[in-house]
Design a protein around this motif. Sequence first.
Motif, PDB file in Angstrom:
ATOM      1  N   THR A   1     -10.593 -27.994  27.753  1.00  0.00           N
ATOM      2  CA  THR A   1     -11.100 -26.841  28.376  1.00  0.00           C
ATOM      3  C   THR A   1     -10.262 -25.933  28.501  1.00  0.00           C
ATOM      4  O   THR A   1     -10.705 -24.752  28.520  1.00  0.00           O
ATOM      5  CB  THR A   1     -11.918 -27.467  29.778  1.00  0.00           C
ATOM      6  N   ILE A   2      -9.145 -26.164  29.274  1.00  0.00           N
ATOM      7  CA  ILE A   2      -8.317 -25.444  29.654  1.00  0.00           C
ATOM      8  C   ILE A   2      -7.766 -24.317  28.222  1.00  0.00           C
ATOM      9  O   ILE A   2      -7.473 -23.260  28.246  1.00  0.00           O
ATOM     10  CB  ILE A   2      -6.912 -25.749  30.224  1.00  0.00           C
ATOM     11  N   GLY A   3      -7.688 -24.995  27.294  1.00  0.00           N
ATOM     12  CA  GLY A   3      -7.162 -24.269  25.972  1.00  0.00           C
ATOM     13  C   GLY A   3      -7.973 -23.365  25.788  1.00  0.00           C
ATOM     14  O   GLY A   3      -8.017 -22.496  25.180  1.00  0.00           O
ATOM     15  N   LYS A   4      -9.416 -23.841  25.773  1.00  0.00           N
ATOM     16  CA  LYS A   4     -10.452 -22.794  25.334  1.00  0.00           C
ATOM     17  C   LYS A   4     -10.408 -21.647  26.259  1.00  0.00           C
ATOM     18  O   LYS A   4     -10.809 -20.591  25.624  1.00  0.00           O
ATOM     19  CB  LYS A   4     -11.837 -23.614  25.059  1.00  0.00           C
ATOM     20  N   VAL A   5     -10.385 -21.621  27.482  1.00  0.00           N
ATOM     21  CA  VAL A   5     -10.403 -20.686  28.341  1.00  0.00           C
ATOM     22  C   VAL A   5      -9.202 -19.769  28.042  1.00  0.00           C
ATOM     23  O   VAL A   5      -9.255 -18.302  28.074  1.00  0.00           O
ATOM     24  CB  VAL A   5     -10.197 -21.200  29.869  1.00  0.00           C
ATOM     25  N   LEU A   6      -7.903 -20.439  28.045  1.00  0.00           N
ATOM     26  CA  LEU A   6      -6.903 -19.432  27.709  1.00  0.00           C
ATOM     27  C   LEU A   6      -7.029 -18.658  26.120  1.00  0.00           C
ATOM     28  O   LEU A   6      -6.714 -17.547  26.188  1.00  0.00           O
ATOM     29  CB  LEU A   6      -5.581 -20.406  27.503  1.00  0.00           C
TER      30      LEU A   6
ATOM     31  N   VAL B   1     -10.605 -33.805  27.932  1.00  0.00           N
ATOM     32  CA  VAL B   1     -11.573 -32.966  27.833  1.00  0.00           C
ATOM     33  C   VAL B   1     -11.075 -31.655  28.991  1.00  0.00           C
ATOM     34  O   VAL B   1     -11.372 -30.611  28.560  1.00  0.00           O
ATOM     35  CB  VAL B   1     -12.865 -33.472  28.657  1.00  0.00           C
ATOM     36  N   LEU B   2     -10.263 -32.031  29.953  1.00  0.00           N
ATOM     37  CA  LEU B   2      -9.714 -31.079  30.685  1.00  0.00           C
ATOM     38  C   LEU B   2      -8.669 -30.034  30.082  1.00  0.00           C
ATOM     39  O   LEU B   2      -8.687 -29.126  30.071  1.00  0.00           O
ATOM     40  CB  LEU B   2      -8.698 -31.801  31.866  1.00  0.00           C
ATOM     41  N   ILE B   3      -7.809 -30.715  29.146  1.00  0.00           N
ATOM     42  CA  ILE B   3      -6.806 -30.051  28.366  1.00  0.00           C
ATOM     43  C   ILE B   3      -7.574 -29.170  27.309  1.00  0.00           C
ATOM     44  O   ILE B   3      -7.190 -28.055  27.212  1.00  0.00           O
ATOM     45  CB  ILE B   3      -6.043 -31.120  27.568  1.00  0.00           C
TER      46      ILE B   3
ATOM     47  N   MET C   1      -2.882 -46.183  32.945  1.00  0.00           N
ATOM     48  CA  MET C   1      -3.820 -45.152  32.705  1.00  0.00           C
ATOM     49  C   MET C   1      -4.956 -45.910  31.910  1.00  0.00           C
ATOM     50  O   MET C   1      -4.905 -46.396  30.703  1.00  0.00           O
ATOM     51  CB  MET C   1      -3.405 -43.876  31.813  1.00  0.00           C
ATOM     52  N   GLN C   2      -6.429 -45.863  32.281  1.00  0.00           N
ATOM     53  CA  GLN C   2      -7.436 -46.457  31.594  1.00  0.00           C
ATOM     54  C   GLN C   2      -7.929 -45.655  30.768  1.00  0.00           C
ATOM     55  O   GLN C   2      -7.604 -44.197  30.787  1.00  0.00           O
ATOM     56  CB  GLN C   2      -8.197 -46.654  32.696  1.00  0.00           C
ATOM     57  N   TRP C   3      -8.810 -45.965  29.931  1.00  0.00           N
ATOM     58  CA  TRP C   3      -9.511 -45.186  28.945  1.00  0.00           C
ATOM     59  C   TRP C   3     -10.616 -44.055  29.453  1.00  0.00           C
ATOM     60  O   TRP C   3     -10.476 -43.185  28.814  1.00  0.00           O
ATOM     61  CB  TRP C   3     -10.456 -45.825  27.905  1.00  0.00           C
ATOM     62  N   ALA C   4     -11.060 -44.287  30.564  1.00  0.00           N
ATOM     63  CA  ALA C   4     -11.897 -43.271  31.222  1.00  0.00           C
ATOM     64  C   ALA C   4     -10.920 -42.136  31.647  1.00  0.00           C
ATOM     65  O   ALA C   4     -11.366 -41.009  31.682  1.00  0.00           O
ATOM     66  CB  ALA C   4     -12.526 -43.926  32.357  1.00  0.00           C
ATOM     67  N   GLU C   5      -9.829 -42.393  32.338  1.00  0.00           N
ATOM     68  CA  GLU C   5      -8.914 -41.403  32.693  1.00  0.00           C
ATOM     69  C   GLU C   5      -8.466 -40.526  31.651  1.00  0.00           C
ATOM     70  O   GLU C   5      -8.309 -39.123  31.669  1.00  0.00           O
ATOM     71  CB  GLU C   5      -7.769 -41.945  33.715  1.00  0.00           C
ATOM     72  N   MET C   6      -8.025 -41.097  30.354  1.00  0.00           N
ATOM     73  CA  MET C   6      -7.519 -40.533  29.388  1.00  0.00           C
ATOM     74  C   MET C   6      -8.955 -39.636  28.548  1.00  0.00           C
ATOM     75  O   MET C   6      -8.268 -38.366  28.345  1.00  0.00           O
ATOM     76  CB  MET C   6      -6.988 -41.591  28.169  1.00  0.00           C
ATOM     77  N   VAL C   7      -9.914 -39.987  28.739  1.00  0.00           N
ATOM     78  CA  VAL C   7     -10.881 -39.051  28.237  1.00  0.00           C
ATOM     79  C   VAL C   7     -10.988 -38.013  28.955  1.00  0.00           C
ATOM     80  O   VAL C   7     -11.423 -36.809  28.720  1.00  0.00           O
ATOM     81  CB  VAL C   7     -12.309 -39.956  28.199  1.00  0.00           C
ATOM     82  N   VAL C   8     -11.060 -38.254  30.456  1.00  0.00           N
ATOM     83  CA  VAL C   8     -11.187 -36.857  31.444  1.00  0.00           C
ATOM     84  C   VAL C   8      -9.922 -35.977  31.124  1.00  0.00           C
ATOM     85  O   VAL C   8     -10.260 -34.808  31.079  1.00  0.00           O
ATOM     86  CB  VAL C   8     -11.267 -37.466  32.982  1.00  0.00           C
ATOM     87  N   ALA C   9      -8.731 -36.566  31.118  1.00  0.00           N
ATOM     88  CA  ALA C   9      -7.538 -35.674  30.608  1.00  0.00           C
ATOM     89  C   ALA C   9      -7.633 -34.907  29.354  1.00  0.00           C
ATOM     90  O   ALA C   9      -7.527 -33.690  29.178  1.00  0.00           O
ATOM     91  CB  ALA C   9      -6.582 -36.715  30.886  1.00  0.00           C
TER      92      ALA C   9
END
Length: 81
Positions: free
Chosen positions: A15-20, A11-13, A1-9
Amino acid sequence: MQWAEMVVAIVLIVTIGKVLRSRYRQMPDRVEPTETLEAARLRDEVRTLKERIAVLERLATDDNSNSVRLDREIERLRDRS
């Protein structure tokens, strides 16, 4: 896993946490209208009880002339029935 994929993951986590979190914070608002109806009913009851107490206090603290007048009126009403 590259650093860009980790940053996206990450941010996604986040965002999902804030929505919940925002969804669960709004849940007590759904219960609130029944609480406000109960509170309004209790406020009305307290207001009527305060009015009744004020009348009783006025009757208890009247001077003798008013209490005699009140007794006469009560007796007059009893005689009618």
